[in-house]
Design a protein around this motif. Sequence first.
Motif, PDB file in Angstrom:
ATOM      1  N   ILE A  69     -22.528   5.971   3.534  1.00  0.00           N
ATOM      2  CA  ILE A  69     -23.169   6.792   4.572  1.00  0.00           C
ATOM      3  C   ILE A  69     -22.075   7.408   5.459  1.00  0.00           C
ATOM      4  O   ILE A  69     -21.125   6.741   5.863  1.00  0.00           O
ATOM      5  N   GLY A  70     -22.215   8.698   5.712  1.00  0.00           N
ATOM      6  CA  GLY A  70     -21.205   9.416   6.504  1.00  0.00           C
ATOM      7  C   GLY A  70     -20.113  10.037   5.658  1.00  0.00           C
ATOM      8  O   GLY A  70     -19.269  10.755   6.170  1.00  0.00           O
ATOM      9  N   CYS A  71     -20.142   9.755   4.351  1.00  0.00           N
ATOM     10  CA  CYS A  71     -19.075  10.222   3.455  1.00  0.00           C
ATOM     11  C   CYS A  71     -19.652  11.061   2.319  1.00  0.00           C
ATOM     12  O   CYS A  71     -20.828  10.926   1.968  1.00  0.00           O
ATOM     13  N   GLY A  72     -18.795  11.893   1.739  1.00  0.00           N
ATOM     14  CA  GLY A  72     -19.187  12.639   0.554  1.00  0.00           C
ATOM     15  C   GLY A  72     -20.463  13.426   0.764  1.00  0.00           C
ATOM     16  O   GLY A  72     -20.611  14.147   1.751  1.00  0.00           O
ATOM     17  N   LEU A  73     -21.410  13.260  -0.157  1.00  0.00           N
ATOM     18  CA  LEU A  73     -22.662  14.019  -0.100  1.00  0.00           C
ATOM     19  C   LEU A  73     -23.812  13.189   0.454  1.00  0.00           C
ATOM     20  O   LEU A  73     -24.964  13.606   0.388  1.00  0.00           O
ATOM     21  N   SER A  74     -23.499  12.016   0.993  1.00  0.00           N
ATOM     22  CA  SER A  74     -24.521  11.199   1.657  1.00  0.00           C
ATOM     23  C   SER A  74     -24.794  11.754   3.057  1.00  0.00           C
ATOM     24  O   SER A  74     -24.014  12.536   3.595  1.00  0.00           O
ATOM     25  N   ASP A  75     -25.902  11.305   3.647  1.00  0.00           N
ATOM     26  CA  ASP A  75     -26.225  11.700   5.022  1.00  0.00           C
ATOM     27  C   ASP A  75     -25.112  11.284   5.972  1.00  0.00           C
ATOM     28  O   ASP A  75     -24.433  10.263   5.743  1.00  0.00           O
ATOM     29  N   LYS A  76     -24.971  12.050   7.048  1.00  0.00           N
ATOM     30  CA  LYS A  76     -23.940  11.767   8.048  1.00  0.00           C
ATOM     31  C   LYS A  76     -24.607  11.640   9.424  1.00  0.00           C
ATOM     32  O   LYS A  76     -24.508  12.538  10.256  1.00  0.00           O
ATOM     33  N   PRO A  77     -25.288  10.522   9.649  1.00  0.00           N
ATOM     34  CA  PRO A  77     -26.011  10.359  10.912  1.00  0.00           C
ATOM     35  C   PRO A  77     -25.074  10.152  12.105  1.00  0.00           C
ATOM     36  O   PRO A  77     -23.916   9.741  11.935  1.00  0.00           O
ATOM     37  N   ALA A  78     -25.601  10.395  13.285  1.00  0.00           N
ATOM     38  CA  ALA A  78     -24.849  10.130  14.519  1.00  0.00           C
ATOM     39  C   ALA A  78     -24.700   8.618  14.687  1.00  0.00           C
ATOM     40  O   ALA A  78     -25.474   7.842  14.132  1.00  0.00           O
ATOM     41  N   ALA A  79     -23.721   8.219  15.489  1.00  0.00           N
ATOM     42  CA  ALA A  79     -23.463   6.789  15.704  1.00  0.00           C
ATOM     43  C   ALA A  79     -24.632   6.093  16.388  1.00  0.00           C
ATOM     44  O   ALA A  79     -24.734   4.863  16.347  1.00  0.00           O
ATOM     45  N   THR A  80     -25.523   6.862  17.001  1.00  0.00           N
ATOM     46  CA  THR A  80     -26.716   6.264  17.613  1.00  0.00           C
ATOM     47  C   THR A  80     -27.753   5.878  16.557  1.00  0.00           C
ATOM     48  O   THR A  80     -28.636   5.072  16.813  1.00  0.00           O
ATOM     49  N   ASP A  81     -27.624   6.450  15.355  1.00  0.00           N
ATOM     50  CA  ASP A  81     -28.607   6.193  14.292  1.00  0.00           C
ATOM     51  C   ASP A  81     -28.082   5.299  13.176  1.00  0.00           C
ATOM     52  O   ASP A  81     -28.837   4.888  12.291  1.00  0.00           O
ATOM     53  N   TYR A  82     -26.791   5.019  13.179  1.00  0.00           N
ATOM     54  CA  TYR A  82     -26.186   4.161  12.152  1.00  0.00           C
ATOM     55  C   TYR A  82     -24.914   3.593  12.769  1.00  0.00           C
ATOM     56  O   TYR A  82     -24.153   4.324  13.407  1.00  0.00           O
ATOM     57  N   ASP A  83     -24.676   2.283  12.597  1.00  0.00           N
ATOM     58  CA  ASP A  83     -23.565   1.695  13.384  1.00  0.00           C
ATOM     59  C   ASP A  83     -22.179   1.805  12.730  1.00  0.00           C
ATOM     60  O   ASP A  83     -21.174   1.513  13.367  1.00  0.00           O
ATOM     61  N   TYR A  84     -22.114   2.236  11.464  1.00  0.00           N
ATOM     62  CA  TYR A  84     -20.819   2.452  10.797  1.00  0.00           C
ATOM     63  C   TYR A  84     -19.927   1.210  10.781  1.00  0.00           C
ATOM     64  O   TYR A  84     -18.706   1.312  10.744  1.00  0.00           O
TER      65      TYR A  84
END
Length: 300
Positions: A69-84
């Motif tokens: 997630i956040g990389c390549g062709l996957s979704d890139k959500p904001a840090a408020t929506d995914y904790d990375y």
Amino acid sequence: EPLDRSLFSRLYPFKSHFMKLNGLSYHYLDEGDGEPLIMVHGNPTWSFYYRSLVQALSGRYRCIAPDHIGCGLSDKPAATDYDYRLQSRVDDLEAFVDQLHLDNKITLVLHDWGGMIGMALAVRRPRRIGRLIILNTAAFLPPAGKRLPLRLRLIRDFKLLSIPAVLGLNLFSRGALVMAAHKKLPAPVKAGLTAPYNNWKNRIATLKFVQDIPLRQQDPSYALVKSVDTQLEVLAGKPMLICWGENDFVFDMDYLAEWRRRFPDAQVHTFAHAGHYVLEDEPHKVIQLIAHFLKRYPSG
């Protein structure tokens, strides 16, 4: 700003697949049939990094390469929506593998952060793992006395510097083109490696991966890394191949020594003219070694 696929489509002639994970779109390649090889990338790469391996091996194996997630062709959500965080990465990979419903044991191909993510899954599910292929990565705390290189420490600890540099100027992804490859990368390869990180919003993962590097006990991902570090021995009986670029400014020869110490039976090949991006610097040699290793150790 939409992603310009023409930047990489010729080098990456694969069909895109998507899986929903917690409402997010998780992109992956799934080419060929046979024993499953799951190729886990690091930062700031994506499944594009494994393109030559997929093309070489998909005639004989099922080559699966997800984008975090956040990389390549996957979704890139904001840090408020995914904790990375590392834990989320491992949970994503585990959910992904479960949803693939694979019958055979899995062979993991791991590079950079993919090593930590993949090995965390492997120690959690050792019976699912058939073979391990290690490419300039770690799955343990830094070897004794090893400090994080200054350029990574600056990004990790100084937000006033790192946010405009990484998110604004894409310095992490662009810098890796020079620092991570020992040989000069062709322009189309450079374009492909950096294509997904084409604006401020789309570069969030490249920053968050560095900020999540655990150095002290109080760091959020330290406990998970420590736990994997102490459980690696459950994988001691698995066939392991290590292909290592000798000119890596992060995962240097001390990290390789640590892999050898923990897995004395591993097959090890080092490349004097390769850096961190060992698959970019020595694709033919590495692919040959991997193909030979897979044939020699059929997976159950």
